[in-house]
Design an enzyme around this catalytic site. Structure first.
Site, PDB file in Angstrom:
ATOM      1  N   GLU A 113       0.967   5.606   0.769  1.00 50.74           N
ATOM      2  CA  GLU A 113       0.348   6.853   1.216  1.00 50.74           C
ATOM      3  C   GLU A 113       0.924   7.965   0.339  1.00 50.74           C
ATOM      4  O   GLU A 113       2.122   7.949   0.019  1.00 50.74           O
ATOM      5  CB  GLU A 113       0.644   7.123   2.690  1.00 50.74           C
ATOM      6  N   HIS A 166      -4.854   3.549   7.473  1.00 50.86           N
ATOM      7  CA  HIS A 166      -4.263   4.764   6.921  1.00 50.86           C
ATOM      8  C   HIS A 166      -2.782   4.920   7.280  1.00 50.86           C
ATOM      9  O   HIS A 166      -2.271   6.030   7.364  1.00 50.86           O
ATOM     10  CB  HIS A 166      -5.065   5.997   7.336  1.00 50.86           C
ATOM     11  N   HIS A 185      -3.513  10.446   6.864  1.00 53.84           N
ATOM     12  CA  HIS A 185      -2.411   9.548   7.238  1.00 53.84           C
ATOM     13  C   HIS A 185      -1.488  10.132   8.303  1.00 53.84           C
ATOM     14  O   HIS A 185      -0.648   9.409   8.849  1.00 53.84           O
ATOM     15  CB  HIS A 185      -1.588   9.152   6.010  1.00 53.84           C
ATOM     16  N   ASP A 224       0.863  -1.180   0.000  1.00 54.61           N
ATOM     17  CA  ASP A 224       0.000   0.000   0.000  1.00 54.61           C
ATOM     18  C   ASP A 224       0.898   1.228   0.000  1.00 54.61           C
ATOM     19  O   ASP A 224       2.058   1.170   0.439  1.00 54.61           O
ATOM     20  CB  ASP A 224      -0.920   0.012   1.227  1.00 54.61           C
ATOM     21  N   GLU A 235      -5.572  17.867   3.399  1.00 55.84           N
ATOM     22  CA  GLU A 235      -6.532  16.771   3.445  1.00 55.84           C
ATOM     23  C   GLU A 235      -5.830  15.430   3.635  1.00 55.84           C
ATOM     24  O   GLU A 235      -6.276  14.577   4.401  1.00 55.84           O
ATOM     25  CB  GLU A 235      -7.364  16.749   2.156  1.00 55.84           C
ATOM     26  N   ASP A 240      -2.285  -0.840   6.377  1.00 55.84           N
ATOM     27  CA  ASP A 240      -3.230  -1.198   5.316  1.00 55.84           C
ATOM     28  C   ASP A 240      -2.762  -2.420   4.543  1.00 55.84           C
ATOM     29  O   ASP A 240      -3.579  -3.236   4.098  1.00 55.84           O
ATOM     30  CB  ASP A 240      -3.417  -0.012   4.365  1.00 55.84           C
TER      31      ASP A 240
END
Length: 708
Positions: free
Chosen positions: A524, A663, A573, A522, A568, A668
């Site tokens: 971020e 997150h 995260h 995953d 945002e 994740d």
């Protein structure tokens, strides 16, 4: 068939059937009326056509409502009941099915729940018995784990294809500079393939029915360090070699200390030779001095001569002792000459257009050698003879010569010029595609041997040979077989079930999902638009091997995106610009991640998003992700088409997976890995068993159309 299409089809069938019945009744009625009445009736119908059309439209809505009620009460409810029942049977026995359909469907759901209760009770009983059995094996497991952890040497256990089945922390530390160490990875990505292949080739040659299993050793370079590797076979119940064990030892310091001792010895010898030469010269002058009294002169000369001879003798003895210690420190191994020459013959014939005949090599003749280096040297000599002197047939022979073994490489034809042989001794060796920075002189000196050329055969016949004089060896002492460990006794770092996997047996897409190795990952990011300049700021990944999430084999790295993350994304995260300051850029992190996930199938949730970020950075990082990619979002849609929610949290709740660490890239990835393992049996229930079938099912879902 999709639910919407099925609904429209059923509505059309019902509507068409009702219209058809009405039309048929009208035709029958008209056929039974007299002509005058028929004309009147047709006129009335024509006049009332708008009303009839309105009635037909009302009938269409009535049909649609009836079909919708039927769908909601039975079809949709039964479909949802089937999906929930599959989850209970496959992954989450704690789930209780429910439906909003008709009374009959609700009764079926209640019956399924009763069966689920009984199934859960049986499963708990089976789990209790399994825990009791596992407890009895725990002590053995702990002993093995402690033994692996306390060993001073690194240990790798590999199957016959070189896939790692076991490793300890020492092995991970010794090989970390080459590539990540992990279950299911290839040992050839860590240790030079040619050296490992040579060791396996020699183990196969050394094996004798009824004799103890052989071992072999070699020295290799990994990350600037010298490792001494000992290889031994791992045998299956049938007696065939199912794999091999490699023990690793860092000998960099030993070699450096040996180099220091060699320098000291050379300095000692250089310092001593001049005084000894002067002493002898003085003795000779005194011996020839005519003015000294005869008795004094003789006594003085005798003392000088005795001391100089004793000093020379001690110096020679010290040099011989040091030479013996040097050879012992290089860990040369004992090997049958016949096996050594057979390995060399196979290597020469497979890489060069040269035939080799093995004329004479007694079975009981052993030699002490570094077999890998010596086979390279023999192949190099064969290559030069073939290239420079057009030699196409070579002869191998061996015999004892004092305390040494003489290996003869013979041929018919011209003798090699002395200057050419001197050049061969000093140039790096190469035979076909294989090359090494070692020279022939390096190999000969390492063995404490000699090499020269001499004529052979009767007078008048053109023949010559290169003779290698090497130290004689002794037969290897008997060793016990390596004990097999039961598959239930598993320390944290191994899985012997991988013995059943054969990569060469079938194409990757034809392999069952349960047999493949995966890297679940995953990312971020600074935002949600990779094509608009958003960047990766964290990558997390975990490996799945043989159906187990290897939580000790993870990849986690922060990345400097060279731009601030959006507010945002930070709220999601929690990774801000201050945290990312000083972290490596993506062109440094991505190659490390690429090494971590090599030889595996990639898995991610909403993989198109993460893969787009990776693809945009491939050229900058100099890597390409070519392996197949599975998406848990698409697989969930394939397994549960009646559900509209395929978010990671929704799938986890549906399958009974606990949500922890959302997150974060690694959190994740771990959650996605657990979900993926739960999806595999559900896919199998739908006939989706292989990787190719999973990829095809993913492509057929609506979500596969999403692009980033």
């Amino acid at each position: 068939m999709r639910r919407a299409r099925k609904f429209l089809l059923w509505t059309a069938i019902l509507y068409g059937a009702l219209l058809g019945i009405g039309a048929a009744l009208g035709v029958v009625l008209l056929a039974g009326l007299p002509e005058a009445e028929r004309a009147v009736l047709l006129a009335v119908l024509a006049e009332r056509a708008p009303v009839l059309a309105f009635v037909a439209a009302i009938l269409l809505f009535v049909c649609a409502g009836a079909v919708k009620w039927l769908f909601d009460e039975y079809v949709v409810a039964i479909h949802a009941l089937a999906e929930q029942t599959g989850v209970v049977a496959g992954t989450n026995e704690a789930l209780r099915v429910h439906t909003e359909g008709a009374r009959e469907v609700a009764e079926a759901a209640a019956a399924v729940n009763r069966l689920a209760d009984a199934y859960r009770a049986l499963k708990r009983d089976a789990e209790r018995r399994a825990r009791e059995t596992a407890a009895r094996l725990e002590e053995e497991r702990n002993r093995l784990a402690a033994l692996m952890a306390e060993l001073a040497e690194g240990v790798l256990v590999c199957n016959a294809e070189g896939r790692i089945l076991l490793y300890n922390e020492q092995a991970r530390a010794l090989l970390a500079a080459a590539a990540p160490v992990g279950l299911g990875r290839s040992v050839f990505g860590l240790i030079d393939r040619a050296q490992v292949a040579h060791a396996l080739e020699k183990l196969a040659r050394l094996a004798r029915p009824g004799e103890a299993p052989p071992t072999t050793r070699f020295v290799t370079t990994v990350g600037g360090r010298l490792l001494r590797v000992r290889a031994a076979p791992f045998v299956a119940a049938s007696g065939a070699m199912a794999g091999f064990v490699l023990s690793l030892e860092d000998v960099t310091g030993d070699i450096e200390r040996e180099g220091s001792r060699r320098k000291l010895l050379h300095a000692f010898a250089a310092d001593m030779r001049a005084p000894v030469a002067n002493l002898r010269a003085a003795a000779e002058n005194l011996r020839s001095f005519p003015d000294m009294a005869p008795q004094d002169r003789e006594r003085f000369i005798g003392i000088v001569a005795e001391e100089s001879q004793a000093l020379s003798q001690r110096l020679n003895e010290a040099l011989r002792e040091y030479a013996g210690a040097l050879k012992a420190g290089l860990e040369l191994e004992d090997m049958r000459v016949a096996d050594l020459l057979e390995v060399a013959r196979q290597r020469i014939e497979s890489t060069l257009a040269v035939s080799v005949a093995l004329e004479d090599a007694p079975e009981d003749l052993w030699v002490r050698v570094d077999s890998f280096a010596l086979v390279q040297a023999l192949a190099f000599l064969a290559a030069r003879l073939h290239q420079d002197y057009a030699v196409r047939l070579l002869r191998f022979a061996a015999h004892t010569e004092g305390g040494h073994v003489a290996l003869d490489l013979g041929w018919h034809g011209a003798i090699v010029a002395s200057d050419a042989l001197a050049l061969w001794e000093t140039e790096p060796m190469q035979a076909g595609p294989e090359h090494t920075p070692l020279t022939l002189r390096d190999v000969v000196e390492r063995h404490g041997g000699e090499i020269w050329q001499q004529r052979v055969g009767p007078a008048g016949e053109r023949g010559a040979c290169l003779r290698l004089l090497l130290p004689a060896g002794e037969a290897a002492p008997a060793r016990g077989w390596i004990a097999a460990v039961g598959p239930e006794s598993r320390p944290e770092y191994y899985d012997f079930d991988l013995f059943r996997v054969t990569d060469a047996s079938r194409a990757l897409e034809d392999r069952p999902l349960r047999e493949l190795s995966y890297t679940v990952f995953d990312t971020e990011t600074t935002g949600l638009e990779p094509s608009a300049g958003d960047e990766i700021l964290s990558i997390g990944a975990v490996r799945i091997v043989n159906g187990r999430v290897l939580k000790n084999e993870v990849f986690e790295a922060l990345v400097n995106p060279r731009r601030p993350p959006s507010r945002e994304s930070v709220r999601i995260h929690g990774i801000d610009a201050e945290t990312l300051a000083g972290q490596p850029p993506i062109e440094q992190v991505l190659p490390a991640f690429h090494r971590f996930c090599e030889d595996t199938v990639l898995v991610a949730h909403n993989a198109a998003f993460d893969m787009r970020f990776l693809e945009l950075k491939e050229q900058m990082a100099g890597v390409t992700f070519e392996q197949p990619v599975l998406d848990t979002l698409l697989l969930s849609a394939a397994v549960h088409p009646a559900h509209d929610d395929h978010r990671l949290e929704a799938i986890a709740e549906r399958l009974g997976v606990r949500v922890i660490g959302r997150h974060t890239a690694l959190g994740d990835a771990l959650l996605t890995a657990e979900i993926f393992l739960k999806l595999i049996p559900l896919l199998a229930e739908r006939g989706i068993v292989t990787l190719g079938e999973a990829l095809a099912a993913s492509r057929e879902t609506w979500y596969a159309r999403v692009r980033y």
